[in-house]
Enzyme design. Sequence first.
Site, PDB file in Angstrom:
ATOM      1  N   GLU A  34      -2.313  -5.001   5.444  1.00 11.40           N
ATOM      2  CA  GLU A  34      -2.768  -5.629   4.211  1.00 11.40           C
ATOM      3  C   GLU A  34      -2.744  -7.151   4.321  1.00 11.40           C
ATOM      4  OE1 GLU A  34      -0.991  -2.219   1.146  1.00 11.40           O
ATOM      5  OE2 GLU A  34       0.246  -3.905   1.781  1.00 11.40           O
ATOM      6  N   ASP A 221      -6.646   5.457  -2.654  1.00 13.90           N
ATOM      7  CA  ASP A 221      -6.676   6.909  -2.817  1.00 13.90           C
ATOM      8  C   ASP A 221      -6.637   7.273  -4.295  1.00 13.90           C
ATOM      9  OD1 ASP A 221      -3.509   7.575  -3.388  1.00 13.90           O
ATOM     10  OD2 ASP A 221      -3.761   5.931  -1.966  1.00 13.90           O
TER      11      ASP A 221
END
Length: 263
Positions: A34, A221
């Site tokens: 990230e 997700d």
Amino acid sequence: MAPPQDGKEAEVKEESVPQRPISNVVFIIAMKTEASPLVEKFQLTEESNSVFPKGVPWVRYSGKYKDLNINIVSPGKDIVLGVDSVGTVSASLLTYASIQALQPDLIINAGTVGGFKAKGACIGDVYLASDIAFHDRRIPVPVFDLYGVGTRQACSTPNLVMELNLKIGKLSTGDSLDMCPHDETAIIANDATVKDMEGAAVAYVADLLKTPAIFLKAVTDIVDGDRPTSEEFLENLVAVTAALDQAATRVVDFINGKNLSEL
């Protein structure tokens, strides 16, 4: 960033906001995957002389971007298992140490999250969290139950939201990637659109040390979807991190030259 206040307290707090341009921004990011795109985007350098305690695996990248001093800090790899040190314990310790050592004007907790299609979340969406709470600290005793949930509010940024047309949603935090029935009940009670494993810990420490913080989260997700969370998370991590990178850059560009009250 704190629990709701009455009008008089809010007025006092607003008057105490420094009327000077933000100069020192600290990103708190849990995973190397990230953090890496932003490190490259802002052309930051990994600091070999750590401001953190000796022996911890925490990593800091720093540099100048436009008029801002940017630091990106990450909890690094677990010393024993070599995986990213995700979760609330690492996040709270790192946030505390970063505020003490770097004295930021603003914290940006950026990262990936699971989203709920029932609340309109889609993979790749980037949210700015309005409220942050825990969903796995269950203490069924009066008042302790509220302490367990630990709701905090992010730093108010109405101009940032309007200018960048960011999605707004509530963030719920727990130390598990999956969602058991008890967590689901608590997340629904938190009215959360997205869930992560660090946000509420960062919010607690930032509030404790009176440091403004915002929470920028990208959906990897769909928690209430029909696919396993871990499978969908890994499949979408790289692409969604790119979306997070773009949003974070726009946020920093907007912040540059402004004071907190202009956000």
